[in-house]
Design a protein around this motif. Structure first.
Motif, PDB file in Angstrom:
ATOM      1  N   ARG A   1      34.341  26.486   3.157  1.00 27.08           N
ATOM      2  CA  ARG A   1      33.002  25.668   2.663  1.00 27.08           C
ATOM      3  C   ARG A   1      32.239  25.178   3.979  1.00 27.08           C
ATOM      4  NH1 ARG A   1      32.364  20.334   1.682  1.00 27.08           N
ATOM      5  NH2 ARG A   1      34.221  19.165   1.953  1.00 27.08           N
ATOM      6  N   TRP A   2      31.272  25.088   3.982  1.00 29.02           N
ATOM      7  CA  TRP A   2      30.353  24.354   5.088  1.00 29.02           C
ATOM      8  C   TRP A   2      30.506  22.888   4.822  1.00 29.02           C
ATOM      9  CZ3 TRP A   2      29.493  26.331   9.725  1.00 29.02           C
ATOM     10  CH2 TRP A   2      29.488  27.837   9.557  1.00 29.02           C
ATOM     11  N   VAL A   3      30.836  21.912   5.628  1.00 30.90           N
ATOM     12  CA  VAL A   3      30.969  20.632   5.535  1.00 30.90           C
ATOM     13  C   VAL A   3      29.602  20.108   5.934  1.00 30.90           C
ATOM     14  CG1 VAL A   3      31.835  18.452   6.150  1.00 30.90           C
ATOM     15  CG2 VAL A   3      33.362  20.433   5.924  1.00 30.90           C
ATOM     16  N   ASN A   4      28.944  20.448   7.116  1.00 26.85           N
ATOM     17  CA  ASN A   4      27.666  20.051   7.640  1.00 26.85           C
ATOM     18  C   ASN A   4      27.139  21.247   8.203  1.00 26.85           C
ATOM     19  OD1 ASN A   4      28.632  20.007  10.196  1.00 26.85           O
ATOM     20  ND2 ASN A   4      29.354  17.772   9.875  1.00 26.85           N
ATOM     21  N   ASN A   5      26.219  21.328   8.771  1.00 28.12           N
ATOM     22  CA  ASN A   5      25.483  22.682   9.701  1.00 28.12           C
ATOM     23  C   ASN A   5      26.463  22.912  10.786  1.00 28.12           C
ATOM     24  OD1 ASN A   5      23.207  22.334   8.057  1.00 28.12           O
ATOM     25  ND2 ASN A   5      21.908  21.198   9.856  1.00 28.12           N
ATOM     26  N   GLN A   6      27.461  22.076  11.276  1.00 22.90           N
ATOM     27  CA  GLN A   6      28.344  22.473  12.522  1.00 22.90           C
ATOM     28  C   GLN A   6      29.828  22.761  12.042  1.00 22.90           C
ATOM     29  OE1 GLN A   6      28.103  19.906  15.647  1.00 22.90           O
ATOM     30  NE2 GLN A   6      25.751  20.419  15.849  1.00 22.90           N
ATOM     31  N   ARG A   7      30.108  22.096  11.134  1.00 19.28           N
ATOM     32  CA  ARG A   7      31.560  22.162  10.531  1.00 19.28           C
ATOM     33  C   ARG A   7      31.849  22.882   9.571  1.00 19.28           C
ATOM     34  NH1 ARG A   7      36.169  20.560  13.600  1.00 19.28           N
ATOM     35  NH2 ARG A   7      37.768  19.904  12.027  1.00 19.28           N
ATOM     36  N   LEU A   8      32.905  23.938   9.863  1.00 22.16           N
ATOM     37  CA  LEU A   8      33.340  24.691   8.401  1.00 22.16           C
ATOM     38  C   LEU A   8      34.924  24.248   7.987  1.00 22.16           C
ATOM     39  CD1 LEU A   8      32.822  27.265   6.875  1.00 22.16           C
ATOM     40  CD2 LEU A   8      34.298  28.358   8.577  1.00 22.16           C
ATOM     41  N   GLU A   9      34.763  24.136   6.824  1.00 24.57           N
ATOM     42  CA  GLU A   9      36.211  23.466   6.276  1.00 24.57           C
ATOM     43  C   GLU A   9      36.977  24.786   5.776  1.00 24.57           C
ATOM     44  OE1 GLU A   9      37.038  20.976   2.632  1.00 24.57           O
ATOM     45  OE2 GLU A   9      36.924  19.809   4.524  1.00 24.57           O
ATOM     46  N   ILE A  10      38.148  25.010   6.143  1.00 23.57           N
ATOM     47  CA  ILE A  10      39.123  26.070   5.318  1.00 23.57           C
ATOM     48  C   ILE A  10      39.831  25.397   4.273  1.00 23.57           C
ATOM     49  CG2 ILE A  10      40.800  27.793   5.841  1.00 23.57           C
ATOM     50  CD1 ILE A  10      38.125  28.295   7.308  1.00 23.57           C
TER      51      ILE A  10
END
Length: 130
Positions: free
Chosen positions: A63-72
């Motif tokens: 999921r996308w945490v914010n515009n820059q960070r993707l969380e697996i």
């Protein structure tokens, strides 16, 4: 040493045999296999897009945490870090430099050996880390 897998991502109109090939690189460790994913600049401008592409291809929850960070969303999966790369196929030297703003610098230990053992087209290259 864990199994190393090298993955190349190119835009449909690109050739990895060009003399000046540039892009971004990310190191992922989903369990016992260590992945180094190289994506050309025209295909993925940001490291998080490389991670999203990798996760989507393997049906890994994310999921996308914010515009820059993707969380697996898989506990065994870690994003170690990333950098930019430039490969000179004439001089046979891929150069890795800088670091990912989203994930930090990758782990350089055993990188050249991993590339050599993975049967990657760069296996005979001299890997330079700047």
């Amino acid at each position: 040493m864990a199994q190393a897998v090298i993955i190349h991502r190119l835009a449909t109109d690109e050739s990895p045999d060009c003399t000046d090939y540039r892009g971004k690189f990310i190191q992922l460790n989903p369990g016992r296999t260590h992945y180094r994913v190289f994506a050309s600049a025209p295909l993925h401008r940001f490291h998080n897009r490389i991670v999203a592409h990798f996760a989507a291809d393997r049906n890994i929850a994310h999921r996308w945490v914010n515009n820059q960070r993707l969380e697996i969303q898989a506990p065994e999966f870690t994003v170690v870090g990333g950098e930019k790369f430039r490969a000179d196929s004439v001089g046979k030297t891929p150069e890795l430099r800088d670091s990912s703003q989203a994930y930090g610098r990758f782990d350089a230990r055993d990188l050249a050996q991993a590339i050599a053992e993975a049967g990657h087209p760069w296996s005979c290259f001299h890997v330079r880390i700047a």
